[in-house]
Design a protein around this motif. Structure first.
Motif, PDB file in Angstrom:
ATOM      1  N   TYR A 147       0.807  -1.260  -0.247  1.00 63.52           N
ATOM      2  CA  TYR A 147      -0.100   0.016   0.083  1.00 63.52           C
ATOM      3  C   TYR A 147       0.974   1.008  -0.014  1.00 63.52           C
ATOM      4  O   TYR A 147       0.684   2.295  -0.792  1.00 63.52           O
ATOM      5  CB  TYR A 147      -0.877   0.062   1.269  1.00 63.52           C
ATOM      6  N   ARG A 163      -3.321   5.748  -6.652  1.00 64.54           N
ATOM      7  CA  ARG A 163      -4.102   5.808  -5.416  1.00 64.54           C
ATOM      8  C   ARG A 163      -4.500   4.642  -4.632  1.00 64.54           C
ATOM      9  O   ARG A 163      -5.475   3.927  -5.549  1.00 64.54           O
ATOM     10  CB  ARG A 163      -5.360   6.563  -5.880  1.00 64.54           C
ATOM     11  N   VAL A 203      -6.014   1.858  -2.207  1.00 56.68           N
ATOM     12  CA  VAL A 203      -7.121   1.302  -1.106  1.00 56.68           C
ATOM     13  C   VAL A 203      -6.882  -0.055  -0.646  1.00 56.68           C
ATOM     14  O   VAL A 203      -6.564  -0.986  -1.585  1.00 56.68           O
ATOM     15  CB  VAL A 203      -8.572   1.761  -1.919  1.00 56.68           C
ATOM     16  N   TYR A 217      -7.537  -1.100   8.385  1.00 57.17           N
ATOM     17  CA  TYR A 217      -8.812  -0.556   7.925  1.00 57.17           C
ATOM     18  C   TYR A 217      -8.970   0.758   8.498  1.00 57.17           C
ATOM     19  O   TYR A 217      -9.556   1.880   7.963  1.00 57.17           O
ATOM     20  CB  TYR A 217     -10.046  -1.477   8.274  1.00 57.17           C
ATOM     21  N   ARG A 247      -6.255   3.581   6.999  1.00 55.57           N
ATOM     22  CA  ARG A 247      -5.690   3.626   5.743  1.00 55.57           C
ATOM     23  C   ARG A 247      -7.139   3.957   4.994  1.00 55.57           C
ATOM     24  O   ARG A 247      -8.248   3.529   5.487  1.00 55.57           O
ATOM     25  CB  ARG A 247      -5.330   2.167   4.916  1.00 55.57           C
ATOM     26  N   ASN A 248      -7.191   4.105   3.435  1.00 54.37           N
ATOM     27  CA  ASN A 248      -8.117   4.021   2.479  1.00 54.37           C
ATOM     28  C   ASN A 248      -8.924   2.709   2.180  1.00 54.37           C
ATOM     29  O   ASN A 248      -7.914   1.984   2.151  1.00 54.37           O
ATOM     30  CB  ASN A 248      -7.675   5.002   1.276  1.00 54.37           C
ATOM     31  N   ILE A 272     -11.873   0.392   0.465  1.00 55.89           N
ATOM     32  CA  ILE A 272     -13.146   0.307  -0.611  1.00 55.89           C
ATOM     33  C   ILE A 272     -13.835  -0.878  -0.246  1.00 55.89           C
ATOM     34  O   ILE A 272     -13.307  -1.792   0.057  1.00 55.89           O
ATOM     35  CB  ILE A 272     -12.405   0.597  -2.085  1.00 55.89           C
TER      36      ILE A 272
END
Length: 162
Positions: free
Chosen positions: A117, A126, A128, A146, A149-150, A152
């Motif tokens: 990451y 970018r 996720v 989680y 970090r970003n 999805i």
């Protein structure tokens, strides 16, 4: 926007015996759903395999676990360090496909997944994390990943593709 989906270290010798089968099945359900959605729209799926210290080992030890659906169009990158971008062709592969967003899944949340990451971010992608798609031997590592970090979710991936 082109998406790259990285499935990190989901290998027999890395995951088996370290994570409960229930956890593997749960994560793979999300991983497989996202791979199917992305493949259907010609996005990039990459299986990252850790080969550090595997010289002389049986190929069975570092093959992708059977719970992960692998397609012949998927790409494979081997690595010898925790960051899948470090001294590998991953960055050039993703850039050659026009990838901007990198979704990361796999094992282990606090090591290879996290370092990959960070490597993606350092190289201008970018990144996720796939919600419910990362594993660890320490549940608190998944929780903190989680939280910090970003992330999805698969419904968002579905929405982006449609």
């Amino acid at each position: 926007m082109k998406i790259g989906f990285l499935i990190v270290d989901m290998q027999e010798s890395v995951v088996r015996g370290r994570v409960e089968q229930k956890g593997i099945d749960y994560a793979c359900e999300y991983i497989n759903h996202v791979t199917d959605v992305l493949r259907s729209s010609d996005h990039v799926v990459v299986h990252v395999q850790d080969v550090e210290g595997m010289e002389g080992s049986s190929p069975e030890e570092y093959r992708i676990i059977s719970e992960v659906n692998v397609d012949e169009k998927d790409l494979t990158v081997t690595k010898e360090s925790s960051n899948a971008f470090w001294q590998t062709e991953l960055e050039s592969i993703l850039k050659s496909h026009g990838v901007e967003l990198v979704i990361i899944s796999g094992f282990a949340a606090e090591e290879c997944v996290l370092f990959t990451y960070n490597g993606a971010m350092e190289r201008g992608f970018r990144p996720v994390m796939l919600q419910n798609g990362i594993l660890s031997t320490h549940q608190e590592a998944v929780t903190s990943t989680y939280r910090d970090r970003n992330v999805i979710s698969y419904p968002v991936v579905d929405y982006l593709i449609k």
